[in-house]
Scaffold this motif. Structure first.
Motif, short mmCIF file in Angstrom:
data_model
loop_
_atom_site.label_atom_id
_atom_site.label_comp_id
_atom_site.label_asym_id
_atom_site.label_seq_id
_atom_site.Cartn_x
_atom_site.Cartn_y
_atom_site.Cartn_z
N SER A 106 0.69 -1.32 0.09
CA SER A 106 0.14 0.06 -0.11
C SER A 106 0.88 1.29 0.07
CB SER A 106 -0.96 -0.16 1.37
OG SER A 106 -1.85 -1.05 1.25
N ARG A 109 2.62 1.77 -3.36
CA ARG A 109 1.89 2.20 -4.39
C ARG A 109 1.74 3.78 -4.17
NH1 ARG A 109 2.94 -1.54 -6.48
NH2 ARG A 109 1.74 -3.38 -7.02
N ASP A 110 1.94 4.35 -3.02
CA ASP A 110 1.45 5.66 -2.99
C ASP A 110 2.81 6.52 -3.41
OD1 ASP A 110 0.15 7.97 -2.15
OD2 ASP A 110 0.36 7.40 -0.04
N LEU A 132 -8.97 9.99 -0.81
CA LEU A 132 -9.05 8.99 -2.04
C LEU A 132 -8.02 8.19 -2.50
CD1 LEU A 132 -11.35 8.09 -4.12
CD2 LEU A 132 -10.35 10.29 -5.41
N ALA A 133 -6.73 8.88 -2.49
CA ALA A 133 -5.56 8.41 -2.86
C ALA A 133 -5.05 7.31 -2.02
CB ALA A 133 -4.33 9.44 -3.01
N LYS A 136 -7.47 4.33 -2.59
CA LYS A 136 -7.19 3.72 -3.91
C LYS A 136 -5.78 2.62 -3.53
CE LYS A 136 -6.29 4.77 -8.68
NZ LYS A 136 -5.89 5.69 -9.83
N THR A 137 -4.91 3.38 -2.87
CA THR A 137 -3.75 2.55 -2.98
C THR A 137 -3.82 1.39 -1.98
OG1 THR A 137 -2.94 4.01 -0.88
CG2 THR A 137 -2.22 4.55 -3.26
N ASN A 139 -6.81 -0.31 -1.38
CA ASN A 139 -7.64 -1.10 -2.42
C ASN A 139 -6.84 -1.95 -3.32
OD1 ASN A 139 -9.16 -1.09 -5.30
ND2 ASN A 139 -10.41 -1.83 -3.65
N ARG A 140 -6.01 -1.17 -4.06
CA ARG A 140 -5.08 -2.19 -4.89
C ARG A 140 -4.27 -3.01 -4.27
NH1 ARG A 140 -4.06 0.18 -9.88
NH2 ARG A 140 -2.21 -0.93 -10.08
N PRO A 280 -14.11 -3.54 -12.21
CA PRO A 280 -14.35 -2.18 -11.49
C PRO A 280 -15.59 -2.08 -10.33
CG PRO A 280 -14.86 -1.83 -13.67
CD PRO A 280 -14.42 -3.28 -13.49
N THR A 283 -16.62 4.26 -9.29
CA THR A 283 -15.71 5.52 -9.89
C THR A 283 -16.27 6.56 -9.01
OG1 THR A 283 -15.73 4.38 -11.88
CG2 THR A 283 -15.34 6.55 -11.73
#
Length: 297
Positions: A106, A109-110, A132-133, A136-137, A139-140, A280, A283
């Motif tokens: 995580s 990824r940031d 949000l960032a 997202k990281t 989640n990835r 996905p 969004t």
């Protein structure tokens, strides 16, 4: 997290939807709270919270997912229940190497300069873009971890097919074809990418489904190189769910043939990037004030 572990402590598989109801009862939520949606309006808040608790517990190895939409407790999960009678949180999960690797993915990824994920993020000090960032990281990293687990659960033949599907999605063989040639357990070539319609320009594939603690060693690379030479090839891709030893990497660099090595972390990253085994979910669009618009009025 602890109430969730308790709910599955009987050792049988539980449906996620049933766990949402069980956690709603545990926290004595009102009808309104049970129906409350996230700001996106696409998912109930409680569904989201239970799903993320399951994801974090799974990354630490405390929960397993035997089938779609089902979870069961692991031996490690039982130990955590016994050792932490009051609370189970991210600080507890950080005691597990698999969870620390998830957090490391995580943070790695940031790349946009946002603060790395912490056990207790300062939500009030973070901007919506930061939050949000971070989401997202995280989640990835979580999805990549789950992708590797699913890949490990495949049979050797199915893993080879997965690799072929991934390379197709990446655009290889677009002017030719990608074919699966493995026969399960062989030490040869598992797939062939023909970059042109006549098959004159070829890349050969090797896929090895190894456990995370079992790295690919030099002899495996030597065997693949030998198979390449037998096929009169000079380019190959060796993909594994684990990692490559320093000796294996040195051997790939030493030989005349060009050998690309893809370890488990990169495999999961490529699967996510090219939409293999994932779909996905949400969004989100953030807006900002257009200062130029008002200046030009």
């Amino acid at each position: 997290m602890r109430p969730l572990l308790e709910a599955v402590s009987d050792g049988v598989a539980h449906r996620t939807r049933d766990l949402v109801a069980a956690m709603s009862d545990h926290f004595e939520l009102s009808v309104e709270d049970r129906a409350a949606l996230l700001p996106t309006g696409r998912q109930r808040r409680m569904d989201n919270r239970v799903a993320w608790a399951i994801s974090h517990l799974s990354q630490a190895g405390l929960l397993d997912r035997p089938a779609r939409g089902q979870v069961t407790i692991t031996a490690a999960g039982r130990e955590v229940l016994a050792q932490h009678p009051e609370r189970v949180d991210m600080n507890v999960l950080n005691g597990f190497e698999s969870y620390r690797q998830f957090r490391s993915r995580s943070s790695a990824r940031d790349s946009a300069g946002h603060a790395p994920l912490s056990a207790e993020p300062d939500v009030e000090a973070a901007s919506p873009q930061d939050l949000l960032a971070q989401a997202k990281t995280e989640n990835r990293a979580a999805v990549e971890g789950e992708l590797l687990k699913r890949a490990l659960a495949l049979s050797p033949m199915d893993f080879e097919r997965l690799v072929v599907r991934l390379l197709e999605q990446m655009g290889y063989g677009r002017s030719g074809m990608v074919e699966h040639s493995g026969r399960g357990g062989d030490a040869g070539i598992d797939g062939i990418i023909s970059q042109d319609p006549l098959g004159l320009d070829r890349i050969y594939l090797k896929a090895k489904r190894y456990a995370p603690d079992q790295s690919v060693q030099r002899p495996a690379i030597q065997g693949f190189v030998g198979a390449l030479m037998g096929a009169q090839g000079d380019r190959g891709v060796f993909i594994t769910t684990s990692s490559f030893s320093s000796g294996a990497r040195a051997e790939a660099d030493r030989v005349n043939a060009r050998i690309e090595l893809i370890d488990g972390a990169r495999l999961a990253e490529l699967m996510l990037r090219h939409g293999v085994g994932v779909q996905p979910e949400t969004t989100v669009t953030l807006h900002q004030l257009d200062e130029d618009f008002f200046e030009l009025l």
